[in-house]
Scaffold this motif. Structure first.
Motif, PDB file in Angstrom:
ATOM      1  N   SER A 227       0.819  -1.248  -0.083  1.00  0.00           N
ATOM      2  CA  SER A 227       0.222   0.084   0.116  1.00  0.00           C
ATOM      3  C   SER A 227       0.877   1.140   0.070  1.00  0.00           C
ATOM      4  N   LYS A 228       2.010   1.232   0.508  1.00  0.00           N
ATOM      5  CA  LYS A 228       2.803   2.277   0.514  1.00  0.00           C
ATOM      6  C   LYS A 228       3.409   2.987  -0.772  1.00  0.00           C
ATOM      7  N   CYS A 229       3.126   2.300  -1.772  1.00  0.00           N
ATOM      8  CA  CYS A 229       3.825   2.616  -2.896  1.00  0.00           C
ATOM      9  C   CYS A 229       2.642   3.182  -3.928  1.00  0.00           C
ATOM     10  N   PHE A 230       1.291   3.495  -3.418  1.00  0.00           N
ATOM     11  CA  PHE A 230       0.337   4.068  -4.021  1.00  0.00           C
ATOM     12  C   PHE A 230      -0.595   5.146  -3.088  1.00  0.00           C
ATOM     13  N   GLN A 231      -1.244   5.910  -3.900  1.00  0.00           N
ATOM     14  CA  GLN A 231      -2.199   6.972  -3.326  1.00  0.00           C
ATOM     15  C   GLN A 231      -3.374   6.050  -3.319  1.00  0.00           C
ATOM     16  N   ILE A 232      -4.258   5.771  -2.186  1.00  0.00           N
ATOM     17  CA  ILE A 232      -5.320   5.135  -2.135  1.00  0.00           C
ATOM     18  C   ILE A 232      -6.286   5.912  -1.215  1.00  0.00           C
ATOM     19  N   ASP A 233      -7.648   5.884  -1.821  1.00  0.00           N
ATOM     20  CA  ASP A 233      -8.514   6.578  -1.643  1.00  0.00           C
ATOM     21  C   ASP A 233      -9.872   5.733  -1.328  1.00  0.00           C
ATOM     22  N   ILE A 234     -10.470   6.024  -0.291  1.00  0.00           N
ATOM     23  CA  ILE A 234     -11.870   5.096  -0.059  1.00  0.00           C
ATOM     24  C   ILE A 234     -12.850   5.899  -0.005  1.00  0.00           C
ATOM     25  N   GLU A 235     -13.907   5.551  -0.709  1.00  0.00           N
ATOM     26  CA  GLU A 235     -15.264   6.126  -0.531  1.00  0.00           C
ATOM     27  C   GLU A 235     -16.342   5.220   0.141  1.00  0.00           C
ATOM     28  N   GLU A 238     -23.010   6.818   2.886  1.00  0.00           N
ATOM     29  CA  GLU A 238     -23.463   7.107   4.233  1.00  0.00           C
ATOM     30  C   GLU A 238     -23.488   6.371   5.395  1.00  0.00           C
ATOM     31  N   ASP A 239     -24.143   5.134   5.129  1.00  0.00           N
ATOM     32  CA  ASP A 239     -24.461   4.067   6.237  1.00  0.00           C
ATOM     33  C   ASP A 239     -23.133   3.259   6.212  1.00  0.00           C
ATOM     34  N   LYS A 240     -22.166   3.415   5.439  1.00  0.00           N
ATOM     35  CA  LYS A 240     -20.921   2.554   5.445  1.00  0.00           C
ATOM     36  C   LYS A 240     -20.854   1.100   5.144  1.00  0.00           C
ATOM     37  N   ALA A 241     -22.071   0.785   4.305  1.00  0.00           N
ATOM     38  CA  ALA A 241     -22.418  -0.553   4.127  1.00  0.00           C
ATOM     39  C   ALA A 241     -21.877  -0.763   2.590  1.00  0.00           C
ATOM     40  N   ARG A 242     -21.299   0.178   1.864  1.00  0.00           N
ATOM     41  CA  ARG A 242     -20.870   0.021   0.660  1.00  0.00           C
ATOM     42  C   ARG A 242     -19.428   0.791   0.499  1.00  0.00           C
ATOM     43  N   PHE A 243     -18.485   0.406  -0.400  1.00  0.00           N
ATOM     44  CA  PHE A 243     -17.479   1.256  -0.524  1.00  0.00           C
ATOM     45  C   PHE A 243     -16.853   1.089  -2.050  1.00  0.00           C
ATOM     46  N   VAL A 244     -16.082   1.979  -2.431  1.00  0.00           N
ATOM     47  CA  VAL A 244     -15.173   1.978  -3.302  1.00  0.00           C
ATOM     48  C   VAL A 244     -13.741   2.438  -3.088  1.00  0.00           C
ATOM     49  N   ALA A 245     -12.673   1.440  -3.245  1.00  0.00           N
ATOM     50  CA  ALA A 245     -11.294   1.916  -3.120  1.00  0.00           C
ATOM     51  C   ALA A 245     -10.606   2.219  -4.362  1.00  0.00           C
ATOM     52  N   SER A 246     -10.016   3.269  -4.585  1.00  0.00           N
ATOM     53  CA  SER A 246      -9.295   3.911  -5.818  1.00  0.00           C
ATOM     54  C   SER A 246      -7.744   3.642  -5.543  1.00  0.00           C
ATOM     55  N   VAL A 247      -7.205   3.188  -6.484  1.00  0.00           N
ATOM     56  CA  VAL A 247      -5.512   2.897  -6.367  1.00  0.00           C
ATOM     57  C   VAL A 247      -4.773   3.640  -7.315  1.00  0.00           C
ATOM     58  N   ARG A 248      -3.692   4.413  -7.122  1.00  0.00           N
ATOM     59  CA  ARG A 248      -3.234   5.140  -8.400  1.00  0.00           C
ATOM     60  C   ARG A 248      -1.514   5.527  -7.755  1.00  0.00           C
ATOM     61  N   PRO A 249      -0.685   5.386  -8.732  1.00  0.00           N
ATOM     62  CA  PRO A 249       0.714   5.788  -8.434  1.00  0.00           C
ATOM     63  C   PRO A 249       0.673   7.135  -7.666  1.00  0.00           C
ATOM     64  N   LYS A 250       1.823   7.072  -7.096  1.00  0.00           N
ATOM     65  CA  LYS A 250       2.210   8.377  -6.164  1.00  0.00           C
ATOM     66  C   LYS A 250       2.959   9.415  -6.969  1.00  0.00           C
ATOM     67  N   ASP A 251       3.615   8.840  -8.146  1.00  0.00           N
ATOM     68  CA  ASP A 251       4.256   9.792  -8.963  1.00  0.00           C
ATOM     69  C   ASP A 251       3.241  10.541  -9.789  1.00  0.00           C
ATOM     70  N   GLY A 252       3.846  11.652 -10.500  1.00  0.00           N
ATOM     71  CA  GLY A 252       3.191  12.531 -11.256  1.00  0.00           C
ATOM     72  C   GLY A 252       3.056  12.482 -12.794  1.00  0.00           C
TER      73      GLY A 252
END
Length: 277
Positions: A227-235, A238-252
Motif C-alpha cells: 500500500s505504501k507505493c500508491f495513493q489510495i482513496d476510499i469512498e 453514508e451508512d458505510k455498507a458499501r465502498f469503492v477503493a481507488s489505487v493510483r501511483p504516487k508519481d506525477g
C-alpha cells in the motif's frame, strides 16, 4: 457418470475445469467443466459466490430468463488413453481438447470489450482438475490471496477467487510458441494493492459491522509494503455498507491508470477518467 449436458459434474465425477475472465473485472466470468465422457457444463458467474454471486446457466434457467447462459460455438472432445472408466480396480487416463469461441466468453460483459483480442491483450484464466468429488483439487495457478486476519498471503481451495487467477496473453497469428517471461501486467502491483484493500475491508466489516472510511482505520489489516507505493482513496456510502477503493501511483505521470475495487469485488481500470478494462 453424468451424460446430460449442464449437469453439476464436479459433484459426482472427476473433471477438468476452465475459468476465464476477459475483462479481469472479477464479474461475469465464465466456467467450463467436462468429464471423461465429454459431458460439459457451461456457466457464468455474475460475481463470485462469496460476494453474493449466482450461477447463470442452462441448468437452472431457460432461454430468455435472467439467469440463463449458454455457449453456441464451443467444441470439445475427450479420449481415454489408458485403462477403463469407472473401473474400481484401477483408474483411467484421459485427455481433453477444447475450442472456446471469443463471442461466448465475452457475452454478457457489463463493459465493452473487443470480441477478437488484439496481440498483447491479457485475459485472466485458470484451470482446475477435480477428483474424488472435490476432495482432490489441482489448480494451474494457486489460489493465493491476502488474509487480513492472519496478516499474510495464503492459499485457498476455492476457484472462485478470480483476482488470483493467472494470465492468458494473446500473441500474433502463427507466432512461434516459447517462454513468456517478458509478458507482465504493468498494473499488477496496483491490482494487488486494490485487492489488499478489498480483503482488509471485509475483515474490518466482520470486526466492526461496517466498512472503514480511511486507510488509517485499515492500517492494522493491510500489507503496508504494497500500500505504501500508491495513493489510495476510499469512498463509502453514508451508512458505510458499501465502498469503492481507488489505487493510483504516487508519481506525477501525465497519464495515470487508476485501479478501483468495490465491496462486491468489481475491479475496473480507468485512464484519464475513462474506464478501459
Amino acid at each position: 457418470t453424468y451424460t446430460e449436458r449442464n449437469s453439476p459434474i464436479y459433484q459426482q465425477d472427476s473433471d477438468f475445469e476452465v475459468f476465464v475472465d476477459p475483462l479481469g473485472s472479477c464479474h461475469h466470468y465464465k466456467e467450463f467443466e467436462v468429464n471423461a465422457l465429454n459431458t460439459v457444463w457451461n456457466l457464468m458467474l455474475n460475481r463470485p459466490y462469496n460476494d453474493g454471486g449466482s450461477e447463470h446457466s442452462g441448468r437452472i434457467a431457460k432461454p430468455g430468463d435472467e439467469h440463463y447462459y449458454e455457449v453456441t460455438h464451443q467444441k470439445s472432445a475427450t479420449k481415454v488413453l489408458e485403462g477403463d472408466l469407472n473401473n474400481p480396480k484401477g483408474g483411467a487416463t484421459w485427455s481433453i481438447e477444447i475450442a472456446m469461441a471469443f463471442r461466448d466468453l465475452v457475452a454478457h460483459s457489463d463493459r465493452p470489450i473487443d470480441p477478437v483480442p488484439s496481440p498483447g491483450s491479457m485475459w485472466r484464466i485458470n484451470f482446475s482438475r477435480v477428483e474424488k468429488k472435490g476432495v482432490i483439487n489441482w489448480t494451474w495457478q494457486p489460489q493465493i490471496v491476502w488474509d487480513a486476519e492472519e496478516h499474510r498471503y495464503r492459499g485457498y481451495v476455492n476457484m472462485h477467487l478470480p483476482d488470483a487467477w493467472g494470465y492468458l496473453v494473446f500473441g500474433e497469428q502463427r507466432q512461434p510458441t516459447g517462454p513468456t517471461q517478458g509478458h507482465r501486467d504493468p498494473l499488477w502491483p496496483a491490482r494487488l494493492a486494490a485487492m489488499n484493500i478489498y480483503y482488509a475491508q471485509h475483515q474490518y466489516l466482520q470486526l466492526h459491522g461496517s466498512f472503514a472510511t480511511s486507510l488509517v482505520e485499515l492500517a492494522p489489516l493491510i500489507d503496508g509494503e504494497i500500500s505504501k507505493c500508491f495513493q489510495i482513496d476510499i469512498e463509502t456510502t453514508e451508512d458505510k455498507a458499501r465502498f469503492v477503493a481507488s489505487v493510483r501511483p504516487k508519481d506525477g505521470d501525465s497519464v495515470v491508470s487508476v485501479v478501483s475495487v468495490t465491496d462486491q469485488r468489481l475491479v475496473l481500470v480507468s485512464t484519464a477518467g475513462s474506464v478501459q478494462r
